[in-house]
Structures are given as structure tokens and as C-alpha cells.
Design a protein around this motif. Structure first.
Motif, mmCIF file in Angstrom:
data_model
loop_
_atom_site.group_PDB
_atom_site.id
_atom_site.type_symbol
_atom_site.label_atom_id
_atom_site.label_comp_id
_atom_site.label_asym_id
_atom_site.label_seq_id
_atom_site.Cartn_x
_atom_site.Cartn_y
_atom_site.Cartn_z
ATOM 1 N N THR A 1 0.845 -1.198 0.000
ATOM 2 C CA THR A 1 0.000 0.000 0.000
ATOM 3 C C THR A 1 0.877 1.242 0.000
ATOM 4 O O THR A 1 2.046 1.203 0.379
ATOM 5 N N TRP A 2 0.306 2.335 -0.441
ATOM 6 C CA TRP A 2 1.042 3.593 -0.444
ATOM 7 C C TRP A 2 0.049 4.742 -0.331
ATOM 8 O O TRP A 2 -1.138 4.594 -0.646
ATOM 9 N N PRO A 3 0.531 5.894 0.108
ATOM 10 C CA PRO A 3 -0.364 7.050 0.194
ATOM 11 C C PRO A 3 -0.698 7.542 -1.207
ATOM 12 O O PRO A 3 0.024 7.236 -2.166
ATOM 13 N N PRO A 4 -1.775 8.309 -1.349
ATOM 14 C CA PRO A 4 -2.094 8.829 -2.686
ATOM 15 C C PRO A 4 -1.010 9.791 -3.157
ATOM 16 O O PRO A 4 -0.295 10.371 -2.334
ATOM 17 N N PRO A 5 -0.881 9.962 -4.465
ATOM 18 C CA PRO A 5 0.097 10.934 -4.978
ATOM 19 C C PRO A 5 -0.181 12.319 -4.418
ATOM 20 O O PRO A 5 -1.337 12.682 -4.167
ATOM 21 N N VAL A 6 0.882 13.094 -4.236
ATOM 22 C CA VAL A 6 0.738 14.472 -3.759
ATOM 23 C C VAL A 6 0.415 15.357 -4.957
ATOM 24 O O VAL A 6 1.177 15.430 -5.921
ATOM 25 N N PHE A 7 -0.750 16.025 -4.866
ATOM 26 C CA PHE A 7 -1.218 16.850 -5.976
ATOM 27 C C PHE A 7 -0.456 18.168 -6.021
ATOM 28 O O PHE A 7 -0.181 18.773 -4.980
ATOM 29 N N GLY A 8 -0.128 18.600 -7.237
ATOM 30 C CA GLY A 8 0.577 19.872 -7.361
ATOM 31 C C GLY A 8 0.456 20.459 -8.751
ATOM 32 O O GLY A 8 -0.308 19.972 -9.602
ATOM 33 N N ILE B 1 -9.664 15.348 -7.620
ATOM 34 C CA ILE B 1 -8.329 14.754 -7.531
ATOM 35 C C ILE B 1 -7.547 15.370 -6.362
ATOM 36 O O ILE B 1 -6.920 14.663 -5.567
ATOM 37 N N ALA B 2 -7.596 16.693 -6.273
ATOM 38 C CA ALA B 2 -6.870 17.357 -5.198
ATOM 39 C C ALA B 2 -7.355 16.890 -3.830
ATOM 40 O O ALA B 2 -6.560 16.657 -2.918
ATOM 41 N N ARG B 3 -8.656 16.730 -3.708
ATOM 42 C CA ARG B 3 -9.216 16.271 -2.433
ATOM 43 C C ARG B 3 -8.810 14.818 -2.151
ATOM 44 O O ARG B 3 -8.506 14.465 -1.010
ATOM 45 N N ALA B 4 -8.830 14.013 -3.188
ATOM 46 C CA ALA B 4 -8.407 12.612 -3.009
ATOM 47 C C ALA B 4 -6.944 12.542 -2.612
ATOM 48 O O ALA B 4 -6.514 11.593 -1.956
ATOM 49 N N SER B 5 -6.200 13.558 -3.013
ATOM 50 C CA SER B 5 -4.790 13.621 -2.656
ATOM 51 C C SER B 5 -4.588 14.066 -1.204
ATOM 52 O O SER B 5 -3.483 13.959 -0.670
ATOM 53 N N GLY B 6 -5.643 14.575 -0.604
ATOM 54 C CA GLY B 6 -5.551 14.989 0.786
ATOM 55 C C GLY B 6 -5.677 16.475 1.013
ATOM 56 O O GLY B 6 -5.524 16.954 2.139
ATOM 57 N N LEU B 7 -5.937 17.228 -0.057
ATOM 58 C CA LEU B 7 -6.068 18.684 0.108
ATOM 59 C C LEU B 7 -7.491 19.070 0.514
ATOM 60 O O LEU B 7 -8.441 18.360 0.231
#
Lengths: 98, 292
Positions: free
Chosen positions: B28-35, B286-292
Motif C-alpha cells: 500500500t502507499w499514500p495517494p500521490p501528492v497533488f501539485g 483529484i486534489a481532495r483525493a490527494s488529501g487537500l
């Protein structure tokens, strides 16, 4: 040469799930294979007067008496590089990064 | 998350007979960091405002030459995962090598960050030979790691190099490694359509296959992404909506464990911000799924 193959009794990882980059440890428990032993039996009859003798040999096979050396390895669908940590001849341990 | 199938093999050295047995484990891994690129039209802060999300955490910074400070431009406080590309002359002079080491040390001192560094992003079409570019990356990796081991050094590659339509492909010719053949810390894909009908999954699958032919188990990132190439008159994906391009690219990035998902919008290159509303809605998701 005939014999019996090795048997892997279990293969297991130390966890079911890993974070990417974490250390994965795999343990393989196995029973080594065996080879047949060929025994050559020689019968000898000696004349006590002349000292002359005659011989006849016969061979027979004892199945599965030689415990063979084995090598253990692992590979995975992610093409990770696995390092062998130890191998006792019955238990082999490997590690790789998830 | 991915599921790996593990196969153990025990081979009898005398008879050659073998036994195999398999098991599985998940990774498992964290979602990609959106930028976004640092010079996006609205500015990084403006992008977050328009998306209605928290400030962006990843950004790509371009430098023409060797900047005096990392990452070469103003670094917003929200950006904890900056990626800076610099352009020393190649082969690198002693002065540029010293400057690179200094940039790495500066980056490492930003202790709250996870800084990334590369040179000559998209170097495949900059007039170098593969040997010169790969040699520069190997040397740069050594310099950066000696100066600041925590700084992650990698390479930004063009997915276009794996399209089969270039004079400078295949991409695999350009994949750099350390001098000993070990992988760099990460490999980024600058992701654009190969043709109007080629979706991001196909584009990225091709690029990843070529990367893996050199580096079997790489850490990967999306370091640029848009549905149209950043050149006026270039290729625009028309087989589906712009929103679906980003959605499919994001899905691929999540499935393959990418560490970043950096989009590219810049009016002077024909990819203006903001995009159409449907794309904005998708980028917000996408940004929200990334954690923003």
C-alpha cells in the motif's frame, strides 16, 4: 539418478500488507529431497587349501537414503530484489523492500 | 495498493528436482501528492482558491541555469514537496558541481520539506546524447547525496519519448541510473497525449515499460500532466473529455504508486489556467483525493 523431490511445507511473509518501501521478510520451510543409495554387495569364496578365490557381485538400491543439498530462492511479480538472510537446510529466510 | 505474487523455489542440487509454492502480499502507499507548475497562470495560491481546496503541497520549479537558492523561485509555505529542475552546462563545470551541492544542502535545511531535485528535466530533446545526459545524472546523484542524503534526486522523462513518434526515442535509451547501475531516487513522467486518441493509461503504460526495461522497480511520479501538449499547434486529446484525461491519469497514478501528481497549466505554452468547468470539477476531486 532417481530420488524424491524436495517439499516446501510452507511459505509465509511476516505481514499480509506492507507500506511501499517497507521491509518484507519471507520464510520458506522445506524438507530436502533425497537420492537413492546403490549398494554393491560382493560375495567371496576362498579355497582353504589353494587360497584361490572367486567373487561375484550384486547391487541393489536403497531408496531415499541420501539427504540432498538444496538451494532455495524466491521471486515475485514485482521483480523485487530478494536477499537471502539465512538457510539452515530446512528453513530459508529472504528479505526485500516492498 | 498492489498485490504481489511470491513464488518460493527449492531445488535439489543432486537430482535437479524442485518444489515451488506461492503466496501473496499487498503493498500500500499514500495517494500521490497533488501539485502544479510554480508559474501556473493564477499562481499556486490562486489554483487552490479556484479549486476550493487547501493550498497545494507539490510544485515543480523550472530554472534556466543554476539558481543561487533552492528551489530557485519563491517557495510557498504550503509546498512541502518541491521539485526543482536546474540546467548546468554539460559536462558540468567544477563551479556548477559546487553550486549543485550547495542547492542540495539548502534544500535539506528546509527540514519540514521532502525536497526533490533534478537537472535538465525533459532532457531527451535538448541536444545532448544519451551518454552525456545519463552521465550528468549519475554525477549529479553522487554530488547531491554526498551533500545532502535526504534530498531525493531523480529524472523527469517525457512520455512522448516512448510514443514511437520521435527522432530521439526510445525512452529507455535516456533512463539514467547511479554510476553503479542502481536506480535514482525517483523517475518522473511528463505526461501528454501521443495522439488525439491515445489516453493517459496507454501513454503511461508505454513509458513505464521502457523505464522498467532499465530500472525494474522504480519509484515513479507524474511531474507534468495535461490533455494537450504544451506547444501551440501540438497534440490535443479528443477521444474523450478533458476531465476524463485527468481522471484516467490520476487513476493510473494511484494504481501505480506515483509519489506526485503535478499538472501543468501555463498560458504562454498553450495550456491556460483555468480549464473548462468540468475539468475544474475533476481536478478538485483529484486534489481532495490527494488529501487537500
Amino acid at each position: 539418478m532417481s530420488g524424491s523431490p524436495p517439499v516446501i511445507t510452507s511459505i509465509s511473509t511476516d505481514k499480509a500488507s506492507y507500506a511501499k518501501g517497507a521491509l518484507v521478510t519471507v520464510t520458506i520451510s522445506y524438507q530436502p529431497g533425497s537420492s537413492d543409495e546403490t549398494v554393491v554387495l560382493t560375495g567371496t569364496a576362498t579355497d582353504k587349501t589353494t587360497g584361490l578365490s572367486g567373487q561375484l557381485t550384486v547391487s541393489f538400491v536403497v531408496a531415499g537414503t541420501i539427504v540432498d543439498q538444496c538451494s532455495a530462492s524466491v521471486a515475485d511479480s514485482g521483480n523485487r530484489t530478494w536477499a537471502k538472510v539465512s538457510d539452515t537446510g530446512g528453513v530459508a529466510v529472504f528479505t526485500a523492500l516492498a | 495498493m498492489s498485490v504481489a505474487t511470491l513464488t518460493g523455489t527449492v531445488t535439489d542440487r543432486a537430482t535437479g528436482l524442485l518444489a515451488t509454492r506461492t503466496t501473496r502480499f499487498t503493498v500500500t502507499w499514500p495517494p500521490p501528492v497533488f501539485g502544479m507548475n510554480y508559474d501556473v497562470d493564477a499562481g499556486l495560491g490562486g489554483v487552490a482558491s479556484a479549486l476550493g481546496t487547501r493550498p497545494l503541497r507539490a510544485a515543480k520549479f523550472f530554472n534556466n541555469g543554476m539558481p543561487g537558492t533552492y528551489p530557485g523561485h519563491q517557495l510557498p509555505a504550503s509546498v512541502t514537496m518541491p521539485l526543482a529542475s536546474v540546467k548546468p552546462g554539460l559536462p558540468m563545470s567544477a563551479l556548477d558541481q559546487a553550486t549543485l551541492a550547495g542547492l542540495a544542502r539548502q534544500a535539506a535545511q528546509l527540514t519540514a520539506l521532502r525536497p526533490m531535485l533534478t537537472l535538465w528535466q525533459e532532457g531527451e530533446n535538448k541536444g545532448f546524447t544519451p551518454a552525456v545526459l545519463k552521465g550528468a545524472h549519475a554525477l549529479a546523484y553522487k554530488i547531491v547525496k554526498a551533500a545532502a542524503p535526504s534530498v531525493r534526486y531523480g529524472q523527469c522523462l517525457m512520455t512522448w519519448s516512448a510514443s514511437g513518434h520521435t527522432s530521439f526515442g526510445p525512452l529507455s535509451d535516456w533512463v539514467a541510473t547511479q554510476a553503479n547501475g542502481q536506480p535514482l531516487d525517483w523517475y518522473g513522467f511528463d505526461t501528454y497525449p501521443n495522439s488525439p486518441s491515445t489516453g493517459p493509461g496507454v501513454v503511461l503504460d508505454r513509458a513505464l515499460a521502457e523505464l522498467k526495461s532499465v530500472v525494474p522497480n522504480p519509484v515513479i511520479a507524474i511531474t507534468e500532466c495535461n490533455y494537450t501538449t504544451d506547444l501551440t499547434g501540438g497534440i490535443t486529446y479528443t477521444a474523450d473529455s478533458q476531465a476524463h484525461w485527468f481522471r484516467d491519469a490520476w487513476t493510473w497514478a494511484v494504481a501505480h504508486g506515483c509519489i506526485t501528481f503535478i499538472c501543468y497549466f501555463y498560458s504562454p505554452h498553450g495550456v491556460p489556467w483555468p480549464p473548462v468547468p468540468a475539468t475544474m470539477t475533476e481536478l478538485t476531486a483529484i486534489a481532495r483525493a490527494s488529501g487537500l
